[in-house]
Design a protein around this motif. Sequence first.
Motif, short mmCIF file in Angstrom:
data_model
loop_
_atom_site.label_atom_id
_atom_site.label_comp_id
_atom_site.label_asym_id
_atom_site.label_seq_id
_atom_site.Cartn_x
_atom_site.Cartn_y
_atom_site.Cartn_z
N PHE A 255 8.88 7.18 2.35
CA PHE A 255 7.44 7.19 2.12
C PHE A 255 7.12 6.17 1.04
O PHE A 255 7.85 6.03 0.07
CB PHE A 255 6.96 8.57 1.69
CG PHE A 255 7.17 9.61 2.73
CD1 PHE A 255 6.21 9.82 3.70
CD2 PHE A 255 8.34 10.34 2.78
CE1 PHE A 255 6.40 10.77 4.69
CE2 PHE A 255 8.54 11.29 3.76
CZ PHE A 255 7.57 11.50 4.72
N GLU A 256 6.00 5.51 1.21
CA GLU A 256 5.61 4.50 0.23
C GLU A 256 4.13 4.70 -0.11
O GLU A 256 3.29 4.85 0.77
CB GLU A 256 5.80 3.11 0.83
CG GLU A 256 5.46 1.99 -0.10
CD GLU A 256 5.76 0.64 0.51
OE1 GLU A 256 5.06 -0.31 0.15
OE2 GLU A 256 6.65 0.53 1.36
N THR A 257 3.83 4.73 -1.39
CA THR A 257 2.46 4.82 -1.84
C THR A 257 2.11 3.49 -2.52
O THR A 257 2.86 3.03 -3.37
CB THR A 257 2.29 5.97 -2.86
OG1 THR A 257 2.68 7.19 -2.23
CG2 THR A 257 0.86 6.08 -3.32
N VAL A 258 1.01 2.90 -2.09
CA VAL A 258 0.62 1.61 -2.68
C VAL A 258 -0.76 1.71 -3.29
O VAL A 258 -1.53 2.57 -3.02
CB VAL A 258 0.63 0.47 -1.64
CG1 VAL A 258 2.04 0.19 -1.23
CG2 VAL A 258 -0.24 0.78 -0.46
#
Length: 66
Positions: free
Chosen positions: A63-66
């Motif tokens: 998961f990636e939060t930007v």
Amino acid sequence: MKLSVDRAADALYLRLDETPIVGSEEVSPGVVFDYNRRNEVVGVEMLNLSERSTVPNLSSLQFETV
């Protein structure tokens, strides 16, 4: 938000909130949107996940939060 992977069904389901689902629509082959009474998308189902993903082990998702 809840993400579920069903290996037996070869499917992924992303539930965005817990409002009741009143309708569904296949928006692309194997991609189904679930809608609430305000016609907002509250769920996304992707079928044939193993054909769509290059991730060899679906038990390990990034998961990636930007």
